[in-house]
Design a protein around this motif. Structure first.
Motif, PDB file in Angstrom:
ATOM      1  N   PHE A   5      -0.284  -6.947  -1.962  1.00  0.00           N
ATOM      2  CA  PHE A   5      -0.930  -6.584  -0.697  1.00  0.00           C
ATOM      3  C   PHE A   5      -1.151  -7.815   0.171  1.00  0.00           C
ATOM      4  N   ASP A   9      -3.533  -4.412   4.907  1.00  0.00           N
ATOM      5  CA  ASP A   9      -3.066  -3.270   4.107  1.00  0.00           C
ATOM      6  C   ASP A   9      -4.251  -2.400   3.683  1.00  0.00           C
ATOM      7  N   VAL A  11      -5.963  -0.005   1.027  1.00  0.00           N
ATOM      8  CA  VAL A  11      -5.870   0.140  -0.431  1.00  0.00           C
ATOM      9  C   VAL A  11      -6.942   1.103  -0.938  1.00  0.00           C
ATOM     10  N   SER A  32     -11.473   3.842  -0.229  1.00  0.00           N
ATOM     11  CA  SER A  32     -10.393   3.042   0.336  1.00  0.00           C
ATOM     12  C   SER A  32     -10.958   2.042   1.320  1.00  0.00           C
ATOM     13  N   ASP A  88      -5.847  -7.273  -8.365  1.00  0.00           N
ATOM     14  CA  ASP A  88      -4.685  -6.452  -8.016  1.00  0.00           C
ATOM     15  C   ASP A  88      -4.609  -5.147  -8.799  1.00  0.00           C
ATOM     16  N   LEU A  91      -6.182  -1.807  -7.671  1.00  0.00           N
ATOM     17  CA  LEU A  91      -5.855  -1.289  -6.342  1.00  0.00           C
ATOM     18  C   LEU A  91      -4.545  -0.514  -6.339  1.00  0.00           C
ATOM     19  N   ASN A  92      -4.492   0.484  -5.489  1.00  0.00           N
ATOM     20  CA  ASN A  92      -3.248   1.195  -5.177  1.00  0.00           C
ATOM     21  C   ASN A  92      -3.063   1.174  -3.673  1.00  0.00           C
ATOM     22  N   PRO A  93      -1.805   1.197  -3.229  1.00  0.00           N
ATOM     23  CA  PRO A  93      -1.618   1.412  -1.791  1.00  0.00           C
ATOM     24  C   PRO A  93      -2.142   2.799  -1.438  1.00  0.00           C
TER      25      PRO A  93
END
Lengths: 101, 220
Positions: A5, A9, A11, A32, A88, A91-93
């Motif tokens: 990311f 962005d 997330v 988010s 990291d 997290l997800n997009p």
């Protein structure tokens, strides 16, 4: 590990259900936010706490959340924000999360 | 019942009601602290076996407690008088404060600047992360569960209890220092301070202004 990311962005914070020395508080899980800043890569505190100092290092980001999103009864301005550091793997997009739904 | 509560129950008998906060240090009637007794016993053994020199622990505590608010104040005062330094400080806090001969032991220092539109303040919900190498040890309230929980939940109410009511339209940014970064709030330079030198400016800057629960008041 290459950071997935970058600033700007969107997330989603995962709820990994891990026990131990996790650094992701419950109050941001399943919310988010927007990546504010790449902090670099650091040894994972979840590993360090049990004596695993071998790595690998994990990208860390500062992520901003609207207070009004975190707390439904929040009293303040819509622009008020909570900034927190997230690793990291927590997290997800947001786009991927939406598709999964 | 958690382990922590379990230990707490053993420390003293519960013949009285707690008044909403838990004591930071639990002493018995003779002034003994359970943890201190254990530490003293361990230290005596380590000294007897030649693993630690007498006085070494005390010297280490002194070293850890030597940094203080004066370092943070020096950083802020320089940023107020030197715009180029301020720019470098906001871009990379650790490198910029090294120019002043101040070493930051933590991984990185993130400096967040207050301005007419934004007020920053700092907490650590998970424990007591604090920029110790430039502000010293945190105040007791900073590590209290009430502050840690409420700073991220109702920041404006917390600020009001510290006596800080923000002007209309000023947004609040709360920084939860939950992992590897440490945070320093760069307060706004107060009105009336235009004629002051760097050392005089440093004298205006308090710990609470650099945590962000206060602001530097106007100079009379």
């Amino acid at each position: 590990m290459i950071p997935r990311f970058d600033a700007g962005d969107r997330v989603l914070v995962l709820d990994l259900g891990k026990s131990g020395h996790v650094r992701t508080p419950f109050y941001v899980r399943r919310h988010s936010g927007v990546v504010l800043h790449r902090c670099g890569a650091f040894l994972n505190p979840e590993d360090l706490a049990i004596g695993n100092v071998a790595g690998p290092v994990v990208p860390l980001y500062r992520v901003g959340f609207a207070m009004t999103d975190l707390w439904k009864d929040y009293r303040g301005l819509p622009a008020d924000m909570l900034c927190i550091e997230l690793y990291d793997h927590w997290l997800n997009p947001v786009e991927a999360a939406v598709r999964a739904d | 019942m958690s382990d922590q509560e379990h230990t707490h129950d053993h420390a003293h008998s519960h013949d009285h009601a707690h008044d909403g906060h838990e004591p930071l240090v639990v002493e018995d009637e003779a002034g003994n602290i359970e943890g201190q007794i254990l530490v003293d016993a361990l230290q005596t053994l380590l000294v007897e076996r030649g693993l630690v020199f007498p006085g070494e622990v005390r010297r280490e505590i002194e070293r850890i407690e030597a940094p203080g608010v004066h370092l943070g104040a020096k950083i802020v005062a320089r940023a107020w008088v030197d715009d180029d330094f301020r720019t470098r400080l906001l871009a990379d806090g650790k490198s910029a404060v090294a120019e002043l001969g101040i070493g930051v032991g933590e991984a990185q220092l993130i400096v967040v600047a207050n301005d007419a539109d934004t007020h920053n303040f700092v907490c650590c919900t998970l424990c007591s992360c604090y920029p110790r190498s430039i502000l010293g040890q945190p105040p007791a309230w900073y590590i209290s569960k009430a502050y840690r929980a409420r700073a991220v939940r109702e920041p404006r109410a917390v600020l009001e209890e510290f006596g800080l009511v923000l002007p209309d339209g000023v947004r609040v940014l709360v920084h939860d220092s939950n992992a590897d970064m440490r945070y320093l709030v760069l307060p706004q330079r107060p009105k009336g301070s235009e004629g002051l030198g760097e050392d005089q400016l440093a004298g205006l800057i308090t710990r609470d202004c650099m945590i962000g629960v206060s602001v530097v008041g106007p100079v009379a």
